[in-house]
Design a protein around this motif. Structure first.
Motif, mmCIF file in Angstrom:
data_model
loop_
_atom_site.group_PDB
_atom_site.id
_atom_site.type_symbol
_atom_site.label_atom_id
_atom_site.label_comp_id
_atom_site.label_asym_id
_atom_site.label_seq_id
_atom_site.Cartn_x
_atom_site.Cartn_y
_atom_site.Cartn_z
ATOM 1 N N GLN A 4 0.989 -1.321 -0.036
ATOM 2 C CA GLN A 4 0.032 -0.042 -0.135
ATOM 3 C C GLN A 4 0.850 1.405 0.072
ATOM 4 O O GLN A 4 0.411 2.293 -0.697
ATOM 5 C CB GLN A 4 -0.950 0.017 1.154
ATOM 6 C CG GLN A 4 -1.818 1.121 1.267
ATOM 7 C CD GLN A 4 -2.908 1.289 2.264
ATOM 8 O OE1 GLN A 4 -2.265 0.520 3.406
ATOM 9 N NE2 GLN A 4 -4.067 1.650 2.367
ATOM 10 N N ARG A 5 1.949 1.150 0.711
ATOM 11 C CA ARG A 5 2.864 2.378 0.739
ATOM 12 C C ARG A 5 3.571 2.660 -0.558
ATOM 13 O O ARG A 5 3.508 3.825 -1.220
ATOM 14 C CB ARG A 5 3.893 2.165 1.591
ATOM 15 C CG ARG A 5 3.588 2.203 3.075
ATOM 16 C CD ARG A 5 4.666 1.967 4.126
ATOM 17 N NE ARG A 5 4.404 2.298 5.420
ATOM 18 C CZ ARG A 5 3.927 1.623 6.448
ATOM 19 N NH1 ARG A 5 3.095 0.256 5.954
ATOM 20 N NH2 ARG A 5 3.617 1.925 7.643
ATOM 21 N N ILE A 6 3.638 1.570 -1.397
ATOM 22 C CA ILE A 6 4.304 1.851 -2.765
ATOM 23 C C ILE A 6 3.161 2.184 -3.848
ATOM 24 O O ILE A 6 3.318 3.021 -4.405
ATOM 25 C CB ILE A 6 4.673 0.317 -3.183
ATOM 26 C CG1 ILE A 6 5.848 -0.030 -2.520
ATOM 27 C CG2 ILE A 6 5.235 0.409 -4.822
ATOM 28 C CD1 ILE A 6 6.277 -1.476 -2.579
ATOM 29 N N LEU A 7 1.976 1.555 -3.747
ATOM 30 C CA LEU A 7 1.078 2.228 -4.631
ATOM 31 C C LEU A 7 0.413 3.516 -4.072
ATOM 32 O O LEU A 7 -0.131 4.286 -5.185
ATOM 33 C CB LEU A 7 -0.387 1.349 -4.150
ATOM 34 C CG LEU A 7 0.031 -0.135 -4.753
ATOM 35 C CD1 LEU A 7 -1.271 -1.322 -4.269
ATOM 36 C CD2 LEU A 7 0.343 -0.294 -6.225
ATOM 37 N N SER A 8 0.672 3.936 -3.044
ATOM 38 C CA SER A 8 0.361 5.364 -2.790
ATOM 39 C C SER A 8 1.314 6.519 -3.389
ATOM 40 O O SER A 8 0.992 7.672 -3.015
ATOM 41 C CB SER A 8 0.212 5.645 -1.253
ATOM 42 O OG SER A 8 -1.049 4.784 -0.822
ATOM 43 N N CYS A 9 2.494 5.793 -3.840
ATOM 44 C CA CYS A 9 3.435 7.066 -4.418
ATOM 45 C C CYS A 9 2.832 7.643 -5.639
ATOM 46 O O CYS A 9 2.219 7.272 -6.375
ATOM 47 C CB CYS A 9 4.768 6.259 -4.689
ATOM 48 S SG CYS A 9 5.644 5.429 -3.547
ATOM 49 N N PRO A 10 3.257 9.080 -5.662
ATOM 50 C CA PRO A 10 2.664 9.936 -6.807
ATOM 51 C C PRO A 10 3.076 9.451 -8.171
ATOM 52 O O PRO A 10 2.424 9.959 -9.080
ATOM 53 C CB PRO A 10 2.701 11.236 -6.347
ATOM 54 C CG PRO A 10 4.349 11.010 -5.541
ATOM 55 C CD PRO A 10 4.200 9.755 -4.755
ATOM 56 N N ARG A 32 10.431 4.014 -7.017
ATOM 57 C CA ARG A 32 11.837 3.457 -7.179
ATOM 58 C C ARG A 32 12.677 4.098 -5.977
ATOM 59 O O ARG A 32 13.431 3.099 -5.311
ATOM 60 C CB ARG A 32 12.555 3.938 -8.508
ATOM 61 C CG ARG A 32 11.810 3.359 -9.569
ATOM 62 C CD ARG A 32 12.442 3.772 -10.900
ATOM 63 N NE ARG A 32 12.169 3.159 -12.293
ATOM 64 C CZ ARG A 32 12.153 3.530 -13.560
ATOM 65 N NH1 ARG A 32 12.700 4.679 -13.850
ATOM 66 N NH2 ARG A 32 11.859 2.890 -14.546
ATOM 67 N N LEU A 33 12.394 5.103 -5.679
ATOM 68 C CA LEU A 33 13.128 5.578 -4.162
ATOM 69 C C LEU A 33 12.670 5.069 -3.238
ATOM 70 O O LEU A 33 13.415 4.582 -2.390
ATOM 71 C CB LEU A 33 12.957 7.029 -4.085
ATOM 72 C CG LEU A 33 13.635 8.079 -5.193
ATOM 73 C CD1 LEU A 33 13.279 9.552 -4.816
ATOM 74 C CD2 LEU A 33 15.082 7.795 -5.105
ATOM 75 N N VAL A 34 11.337 4.601 -3.120
ATOM 76 C CA VAL A 34 10.636 3.822 -2.166
ATOM 77 C C VAL A 34 11.271 2.635 -1.987
ATOM 78 O O VAL A 34 11.750 1.930 -0.989
ATOM 79 C CB VAL A 34 9.275 3.847 -2.037
ATOM 80 C CG1 VAL A 34 8.688 3.063 -1.003
ATOM 81 C CG2 VAL A 34 8.749 5.424 -1.664
ATOM 82 N N LEU A 35 11.412 1.793 -3.021
ATOM 83 C CA LEU A 35 11.767 0.462 -3.050
ATOM 84 C C LEU A 35 13.227 0.254 -2.794
ATOM 85 O O LEU A 35 13.563 -0.731 -1.986
ATOM 86 C CB LEU A 35 11.511 0.131 -4.510
ATOM 87 C CG LEU A 35 10.002 -0.318 -4.781
ATOM 88 C CD1 LEU A 35 9.889 -0.811 -6.191
ATOM 89 C CD2 LEU A 35 9.584 -1.470 -4.007
#
Length: 377
Positions: A140-146, A152-155
């Motif tokens: 969910q945190r990844i899907l919330s990225c704009p 990619r930065l989150v991952l």
């Protein structure tokens, strides 16, 4: 899951599995903050659960994903600072007290008791590994990225920061505390160590970090459960596609599930509490049993079908519960996740084979097309 298998029953079943598993995990998190403040300040566990639980339910309910994301960002800063301070304290104590890291404890020191067999230890590790791989609050945190760049930065950076600044230091801290004082075991080991060896300021910072760690998990768990139950279960069954209705149902679900979890945890706190790690392992085991096979085999095997996915989830959860009950009664020593995965894979293959046979049968059935009737004028 619903889009992959093209069927609403898969969406409802997977969402239901997640809600059940996360409900158990949420109760474990409430136990954690209750035990933490009870050990350090002396508050009653039930009072802490009731007050803290009410607070996080309210801000998750009113703020939604924005509140979860913003509070997680603040809590992460506090958590990292607390972990690093505690890490320095533990390493210093081990070095100054003439202790050796080679005197590290066995696996039982971390699991709160003796480990009967290596297969049981393997099962615990397997259930946590596969269960965490299916946790939607990370997705969910990844899907919330704009945008893609942020994703990619989150991952990349997010995973590296999480491992090197949180997970790896926590492992060292756990080993170090067990070396410094082997009598400190169980859920109260870390707060007891901080109160005994940390001093007032260090203990306060570290304990605040522990509370931040718990709260950053509980709000995201509750948000996932509310949205999944309202949108993916209720709206899907009612065939409601309106966003306003879905939002309303999600908020109602968040409120009801949160209140029920706080009430359940408060009630359970009047009895001796199980080890949090053991209790949380039931949740991740349910996720691994119900979701791992349909999720990852569905990605890798094009022939996986909706019947196979539903059968895998249902069979996986049932087999896990049966084997865990047998293990608790002393009938077997094998962790339930091992036979569960085997049965879930078999159910996936058989169900997909069944769907394939039905498609073939339908394709080979003779069709009788209506012949046009000639009209006479």
């Amino acid at each position: 899951m619903g889009k992959r298998y093209g069927d609403s029953s898969v969406r409802v079943t997977s969402a239901g599995t997640i809600v059940i598993a996360y409900f158990v995990y949420l109760i474990a998190q409430l136990f954690a903050v209750g035990i933490l403040l009870s050990t350090t300040i002396g508050f009653e566990v039930w009072a802490v659960i009731l007050v803290v639980g009410t607070i996080f339910v309210l801000y998750t309910l009113t703020g939604g994903m924005q509140a979860v994301a913003r509070t997680d960002a603040y809590q992460l800063v506090v958590l990292v600072a607390a972990v690093l301070i505690t890490l320095v304290l533990v390493i210093t104590k081990v070095g100054s007290d003439g202790l050796s890291w080679s005197d590290g404890p066995g696996l039982s020191q971390f699991l709160g008791g003796p480990v009967p067999t290596w297969m049981l230890a393997f099962g615990w590790g397997l259930s946590w590994g596969l269960g965490v791989a299916c946790m939607p609050n990370y997705l969910q945190r990844i899907l919330s990225c704009p945008d893609v760049r942020t994703t990619r930065l989150v991952l990349g950076w997010g995973s590296a920061i999480s491992f090197w600044l949180v997970n790896a230091p926590i492992l060292v801290i756990g080993i170090g505390i067990a070396i410094i004082d082997p009598s400190m075991t169980g859920d109260s080991a870390l707060p007891s160590f901080l109160l005994t060896h940390g001093g007032t300021i260090i203990a306060a910072i570290a304990l605040t970090g522990l509370i931040s760690a718990v709260m950053s998990t509980t709000d995201s768990l509750l948000h996932v459960m509310g949205v999944y139950f309202g949108r993916d279960i209720v709206c899907t069954l009612r065939k409601t596609a309106d966003d306003a209705t879905a939002l309303k149902l999600s908020r109602i679900s968040t409120c009801v599930i949160g209140a029920l979890a706080v009430a359940t945890a408060t009630f359970m706190s009047f009895s001796p509490l199980p080890l949090i790690l053991t209790f949380a392992s039931y949740a991740v085991s349910l996720l691994a049993a119900g979701l791992f096979v349909p999720l990852f085999i569905g990605l890798l095997w094009q022939g996986a079908s909706k019947t196979g996915a539903v059968a895998s989830m249902v069979v996986g959860v049932i087999v896990l519960i049966v084997f865990e009950v047998l293990r608790k009664q002393g009938v077997i020593e094998l962790h339930g996740i091992v036979p569960t995965l085997v049965c879930a894979i078999i159910a996936m293959v058989v169900g997909s084979w069944w769907d394939g046979r039905r498609v073939e049968a339908t394709a080979t059935e003779p069709t009788t097309a209506e012949q046009p009737v000639a009209s006479t004028v």
